[in-house]
Design a protein around this motif. Sequence first.
Motif, short mmCIF file in Angstrom:
data_model
loop_
_atom_site.label_atom_id
_atom_site.label_comp_id
_atom_site.label_asym_id
_atom_site.label_seq_id
_atom_site.Cartn_x
_atom_site.Cartn_y
_atom_site.Cartn_z
N THR A 104 -2.19 50.09 14.31
CA THR A 104 -3.38 49.51 13.75
C THR A 104 -3.03 48.67 12.57
N GLY A 105 -1.89 48.57 12.07
CA GLY A 105 -1.59 47.65 11.24
C GLY A 105 -1.76 48.43 9.66
N THR A 106 -0.72 47.82 8.66
CA THR A 106 -0.76 47.99 7.56
C THR A 106 -1.25 47.20 6.51
N ARG A 107 -2.13 47.27 5.63
CA ARG A 107 -2.68 46.22 4.98
C ARG A 107 -1.97 46.44 3.65
N LEU A 108 -1.04 45.13 3.18
CA LEU A 108 -0.14 45.41 2.21
C LEU A 108 -0.78 44.60 1.00
N THR A 109 -0.95 45.04 -0.11
CA THR A 109 -1.30 43.90 -1.37
C THR A 109 -0.31 44.16 -2.45
N ILE A 110 0.04 43.23 -2.86
CA ILE A 110 1.07 43.17 -3.81
C ILE A 110 0.71 42.84 -5.16
N ILE A 111 0.31 43.67 -6.22
CA ILE A 111 -0.18 43.27 -7.32
C ILE A 111 0.85 42.92 -8.53
N PRO A 112 0.58 41.74 -9.19
CA PRO A 112 1.45 41.14 -10.09
C PRO A 112 1.57 42.02 -11.27
#
Lengths: 112, 114
Positions: A104-112
């Motif tokens: 189903t996918g992994t939504r990856l968010t990289i925070i500065p």
Amino acid sequence: ELKVEQNPLFLSMQEGKNYTIYCNYSTTSDRLYWYRQDPGKSLESLFVLLSNGAVKQEGRLMASLDTKARLSTLHITAAVHDLSATYFCAVESNFGNEKLTFGTGTRLTIIP
Amino acid sequence: EAQVTQNPRYLITVTGKKLTVTCSQNMNHEYMSWYRQDPGLGLRQIYYSMNVEVTDKGDVPEGYKVSRKEKRNFPLILESPSPNQTSLYFCASSSPSGGTDTQYFGPGTRLTVL
């Protein structure tokens, strides 16, 4: 019926950190794929893993396959903002018809 | 340039009005496939084709038809679209003899059925 589970579904991490996405599947398969999808875009092939113990690396991403455990991992090293995307694993059935079953996918968010 | 193309990219239609989404690849791939992508469900295969005149159902074939008269083209047909077919559709192709078997995806078609 082949089932593919990814976890986590959502991942928010700071730049510079390491993390791993997991992909479990339910039946025997020797072929596993990782794709990246940016918002509003198509799927981009990252890795193709074709045998037990296969390990592929590209930049800060490394993927591995353990067919005995029916597990693949996508490891992110020293994350950077450009890696923010949704990552999918997909497993090919062993029936020779190239049918892919996606997680189903992994939504990856990289925070500065 | 090796690519998979889809048309149209965006389509808004009404229930019951037949439509066709075209897919074409220039890589001489034997295998082609259609997927739909819905939030929280990942990608699910609709139909696939192993070669010309050889097609088979995927996981969610209801309400869809396909044909494979030429190697490069694999159109998806919705004879009588319904709102539950509102989705993002991707066509993909690959070649079993191509080494890595990577499936190449088209840019996607966003379909809205009112």
